[in-house]
Design an enzyme around this catalytic site. Structure first.
Site, PDB file in Angstrom:
ATOM      1  CB  SER A  72      -0.852  -0.026   1.278  1.00  0.00           C
ATOM      2  OG  SER A  72      -1.431   1.230   1.503  1.00  0.00           O
ATOM      3  CE1 TYR A 109      -3.883  -2.883   5.052  1.00  0.00           C
ATOM      4  CE2 TYR A 109      -3.296  -0.592   4.670  1.00  0.00           C
ATOM      5  CZ  TYR A 109      -3.623  -1.837   4.181  1.00  0.00           C
ATOM      6  OH  TYR A 109      -3.678  -2.046   2.819  1.00  0.00           O
TER       7      TYR A 109
END
Ligand code: NAP
Length: 257
Positions: free
Chosen positions: A156, A180
């Site tokens: 990401s 995350y």
């Protein structure tokens, strides 16, 4: 004819978490390119449905039970692939959880470092980091039998310390995260370490960021389609022998670590 001869002219690709979202999009695109695609899914019913949909569109797809946090399913998946196909050419480590359920990154208040629950951090790392090591190591003996194996770790933009560390940059509005984002930064580190180990064997290992994609993981707040997000996974899964290894890419080009 043994399995090695039977599949000599087709590439075999395994995508984890491929029953929906970006992983499924990548599976559809790899199947459209003529690969035999193995749909890794922790729920066998959802995996079978996704594989049937890819076959209905003309591709060759098979579901395989694979929960990246359950060693038994990882090992059984590797054994099944060995018996059925004899090798693996592409591994896409896509399965992931956000830890916050279906919320956009701006709403993930439960990940703020000073108040995060440690159990949530552990759960996120179990899937997004330790799961990748477990699956990669179980599949490596099969990848080593390929003439040009590729490993793609789905990361990401939020993994990039350079991007998220810039208080004036485009990601300054994201809530700080202890779960995350750090899990994806750890995945970046793993990508470089695996690339360094496997370079001499011709196995190319790269991390990719799909962009902000309309999926369940962000409650469909993303603005890219699944097909658009999956494109960079497919691009790095299909690079030639002179392609990069140990890199981090979006569809627009290289990203900073
Ligand atoms: P998604 O729609 O929530 O799909 C995630 C997939 O991972 C599902 O198939 C899910 O299975 C599976 N999964 C979760 N835990 C698993 C486990 N323990 N074992 C096996 N499979 C598991 O998410 P997505 O948006 O497509 O995300 C795909 C990848 O893109 C992830 O690596 C994510 O971090 C990355 N990404 C997405 C975005 C975005 O904007 N969407 C942005 C940046 C990066 P179930 O159906 O059983 O839950």
């Amino acid at each position: 004819m043994d399995v090695a001869e039977q599949f000599a002219d087709r590439k075999i690709a395994l995508v984890t978490g491929a029953n929906k979202g970006i992983g499924r999009g990548a599976a559809e695109q790899l199947a459209a390119l003529g690969m035999t695609v193995l749909i890794g899914a922790r729920d066998t019913g959802r995996g079978a449905a996704a594989a049937a949909a890819v076959r209905a569109a003309g591709g060759d797809a098979h579901a395989v039970e694979l929960d990246v946090t359950r060693a038994s399913t990882v090992q059984q998946a590797a054994e099944w692939i060995e018996q059925r196909f004899g090798r693996l050419d592409v591994l896409i480590n896509n399965a992931s959880i956000t830890g916050s359920g279906q919320v956009s990154p701006e709403d993930a208040v439960d990940q703020v470092p000073s108040t995060v629950k440690l159990d949530m951090v552990r759960e996120v790392f179990e899937t997004n980091v330790f799961g990748v090591i477990a699956v990669t190591n179980a599949m490596l003996p099969l990848l080593r039998r390929s003439a040009g194996a590729r490993i793609v770790n789905v990361s990401s933009h939020a993994a990039s310390l350079t991007l998220i560390g810039d208080p004036d940059g485009p990601f300054a509005g994201l809530l700080p995260s202890a779960a995350y984002s750090p899990s994806k930064t750890a995945l970046s580190a793993l990508t470089v370490q695996y690339a360094n180990e496997l370079r001499k064997d011709g196995i190319l290992v790269n991390a990719v960021a799909p962009g902000y994609v309309d999926t369940d993981s962000n409650n469909h707040t993303g603005f890219l389609t699944v097909a658009q997000g999956a494109a960079v996974l497919v691009r790095l899964a299909t690079v030639g022998d002179d392609g990069p290894t140990g890199g981090f890419f979006s569809e627009d080009g290289p990203l900073p670590w």
